[in-house]
Scaffold this active site. Structure first.
Site, PDB file in Angstrom:
ATOM      1  CD1 TRP A   8      -0.394  -1.744   3.210  1.00  0.00           C
ATOM      2  CD2 TRP A   8       0.586   0.477   3.263  1.00  0.00           C
ATOM      3  NE1 TRP A   8       0.644  -1.583   3.893  1.00  0.00           N
ATOM      4  CE2 TRP A   8       1.176  -0.079   4.344  1.00  0.00           C
ATOM      5  CE3 TRP A   8       1.114   1.801   3.171  1.00  0.00           C
ATOM      6  CZ2 TRP A   8       2.122   0.158   5.169  1.00  0.00           C
ATOM      7  CZ3 TRP A   8       1.979   2.246   4.234  1.00  0.00           C
ATOM      8  CH2 TRP A   8       2.372   1.525   5.314  1.00  0.00           C
ATOM      9  CG  ASN A   9       5.113   1.188   0.692  1.00  0.00           C
ATOM     10  OD1 ASN A   9       4.919   0.596  -0.064  1.00  0.00           O
ATOM     11  ND2 ASN A   9       6.365   1.377   1.280  1.00  0.00           N
TER      12      ASN A   9
ATOM     13  CE  LYS B 141      -3.733  -9.079  -3.261  1.00  0.00           C
ATOM     14  NZ  LYS B 141      -4.082  -7.985  -2.369  1.00  0.00           N
ATOM     15  N   PRO B 142      -3.229  -5.574  -6.296  1.00  0.00           N
ATOM     16  CG  PRO B 142      -4.973  -4.201  -6.206  1.00  0.00           C
ATOM     17  CD  PRO B 142      -4.584  -5.234  -6.670  1.00  0.00           C
TER      18      PRO B 142
ATOM     19  CB  SER C   9       5.858  -8.104   5.119  1.00  0.00           C
ATOM     20  OG  SER C   9       4.864  -9.043   4.816  1.00  0.00           O
TER      21      SER C   9
ATOM     22  CD  GLU D 245      12.580  -5.218  -5.191  1.00  0.00           C
ATOM     23  OE1 GLU D 245      13.267  -4.762  -4.119  1.00  0.00           O
ATOM     24  OE2 GLU D 245      13.142  -5.284  -6.230  1.00  0.00           O
ATOM     25  CG  LEU D 246      11.072  -9.799   0.591  1.00  0.00           C
ATOM     26  CD1 LEU D 246      11.789 -11.291   0.924  1.00  0.00           C
ATOM     27  CD2 LEU D 246       9.482  -9.955   0.163  1.00  0.00           C
TER      28      LEU D 246
ATOM     29  CB  CYS E 279      10.753  -0.670   1.445  1.00  0.00           C
ATOM     30  SG  CYS E 279      11.117  -0.053  -0.052  1.00  0.00           S
TER      31      CYS E 279
ATOM     32  CD  GLU F 134      10.022  -2.821   7.210  1.00  0.00           C
ATOM     33  OE1 GLU F 134       9.179  -3.837   7.309  1.00  0.00           O
ATOM     34  OE2 GLU F 134      10.235  -2.620   6.234  1.00  0.00           O
TER      35      GLU F 134
END
Ligand SMILES: NC(=O)c1ccc[n+]([C@@H]2O[C@H](COP(=O)([O-])OP(=O)(O)OC[C@H]3O[C@@H](n4cnc5c(N)ncnc54)[C@H](O)[C@@H]3O)[C@@H](O)[C@H]2O)c1
Ligand SMILES: O=CCCC(=O)O
Length: 465
Positions: A132-133, A156-157, A210, A231-232, A265, A365
């Site tokens: 969502w960011n 897939k948002p 995440s 991409e975590l 991130c 995080e």
């Protein structure tokens, strides 16, 4: 029929109610995406490029509308949302060009009557799962290289921010990209994710989110041996050496940290300052942080919006409280404004000093507007603190000493390094993490590689004269 409410995290107001895709609808979209693959793959590269450029043009024409949607559903300040639309568009522009540059090669054979050709082919139907960011940029960073490579694509948002994707896909279809080539699926990831990983028709999963969910997707994708890009999460260190230009380092720290209220991130989460300049650095930072205006992102002068939800809020709140209980000093901020009924969660930008590595805030995080400051007295100690995390996404350092900078970038275990640079992201550069921050890269020439198979053709029986 299941419905999903999308609300503004700054006001709690419901913006739209969307239908979620049922299990059968998800499977039907996968089937259609797979069926469209062979025609899209064959379409010539120049035509794919033209369609992507047309999509980019429509994104530009609709930038205010898109920015409004981003701010309304994510809470991001409108200035930043305008910036995100430009950033999202830059991926479409870059890959519209790269579509024409998917090169093969030939290899000299070990026999006069043989020839070896290397060809690149699309991996097939790809699903891009986004957080969502950055609801626009995390979609175009996946969709544009996939489409350019000749893959069909399903977005897939995140459940918090589906409306940006709906608009982006509408614009892509208006540009002429066929509807089964670029689709979206609306739904709750934890409910429908198994349909993506379990399908043999899906050949690639590109995920941004995440580390916890990324690990599950890697495991579940193993059964059908899918390509995966991950991409975590990140926990970026930012090192300020004694020789750094202090005002510049403070400004860059501010810009890097407070993007999207710290919910990026690559936001610096651990500021590691040489002990000789800590007092001066902290005071300069305090002045600037205290001047930031928190509020509704739709108001033009807002610098900091809300955090996305209660879970995010609780995590940040607990990190601050735990740090305080272990001896951290609150330099500024540390005020909270929430309305549980409306589900709005604001955290004033906060600076903490006297922070130590045993505190939660230095270990997990953060994803919020908090800067913890700790100190170092030797560069190896700074590197030790920086690398002391399972994450390896981004790291920043500030020094004008070339040899020290080289030593730092060689020893920091992170995929993205900002050397005197708080804004390293760019469509033409390979963004991604080491260690538990991910697999694969997005952006640059590397970003399209993840959507391509390499095939070699060994041709025998050449005509001999
Ligand atoms: N490395 C990067 O480029 C990058 C960029 C942005 C965000 N992030 C990370 O994303 C996280 C914040 O985003 P978030 O809270 O939306 O993350 P999240 O992992 O909870 O969700 C991300 C997406 O995954 C979907 N999802 C959740 N469970 C799923 C499952 N079992 N199967 C399939 N899909 C599933 C969600 O619906 C959402 O679309 C942070 O950790 C942040 O660091 C990383
Ligand atoms: O938060 C994720 C993306 C941030 C970026 O691309 O700079």
């Amino acid at each position: 029929m299941a419905m999903m409410e999308v609300s503004n995290p700054a006001t709690g107001e419901v913006i739209e109610v969307l239908k979620t895709d049922s299990e059968n609808e998800v499977l039907e979209k996968i089937r259609r995406g797979h069926a469209a693959q062979s025609d899209w793959k064959r379409l010539d590269a120049h035509e794919k490029s033209r369609l992507l450029k047309e999509w980019s043009r429509l994104v530009e024409d609709n930038k205010e509308a898109l920015a409004n949607i981003i701010t309304s559903e994510s809470g991001k300040p409108i200035r930043e949302s305008i910036g995100e639309v430009a950033y999202a568009k830059s991926y479409i522009d870059w890959y519209a060009e790269e579509a024409k540059r998917i090169y093969g090669r030939t290899i000299p054979a070990n026999s006069a009557n043989k020839e070896i050709l290397i060809a690149k082919q699309p991996v097939g139907l790809a699903i891009g799962i986004a957080p969502w960011n950055f609801p626009a940029a995390m979609i175009t960073r996946k969709a544009a290289p996939a489409l350019a490579a000749g893959c069909t694509f399903i977005a897939k948002p995140a459940e918090e921010t589906p409306l940006t994707t709906v608009k982006l896909v509408e614009l892509a279809l208006e540009a002429g990209i066929p509807e089964d080539v670029f689709q979206y699926i609306n739904g709750y990831g934890h409910e429908i994710g198994h349909l993506f990983t379990g399908s043999e028709l899906v050949r690639k999963i590109s995920f941004t989110g995440s580390t916890e969910v990324g690990k599950k997707l890697i495991q579940a994708s193993a059964n059908t041996v899918k390509h995966v890009s991950m991409e975590l999460g990140g926990h970026a260190p930012l090192i300020v050496n004694a020789d750094a230009d202090l005002d510049f380092a403070v400004d860059q720290t501010l810009a890097a940290k407070f993007r999207n209220a710290g919910q990026t991130c690559i936001c610096p989460n651990r500021v590691i300052v040489h002990e000789s300049i800590e007092a001066a650095f902290t005071e300069k930072l305090r002045e600037k942080v205290a001047a930031l205006k928190m509020g509704n992102g739709l108001e033009a002068d807002t610098d900091i919006g809300p955090v996305i939800n209660e879970e995010g809020y609780n995590k940040i709140y607990n990190q601050i409280r735990e740090a305080e209980s272990k001896g951290a000093t609150v330099v500024c901020g540390n005020a909270f404004d929430t309305d549980p009924e409306k589900q709005t969660y604001f955290i004033e930008p906060t600076v903490l000093s006297n922070v130590s590595e045993d505190m939660l805030i230095m270990q997990e995080e953060t994803f919020g507007p908090v800067i913890p400051i700790t100190t170092f007295n030797s560069i190896d100690r700074a590197i030790e603190i920086a690398n002391g995390t399972p994450y390896g996404l981004a790291a920043y350092f500030f020094t004008n000493d070339y040899r020290l900078g080289k030593y730092l970038h060689e020893n920091l275990e992170f995929g993205v390094i900002g050397w005197n640079d708080g804004a390293p992201s760019a469509a033409h550069a390979p963004f991604g993490g080491m260690k538990e921050s991910g697999l694969g890269r997005e952006g640059g020439i590397e970003g399209i590689e993840g959507y391509l198979e390499t095939k070699y053709i060994s041709i025998g029986n050449h005509i001999q004269k």
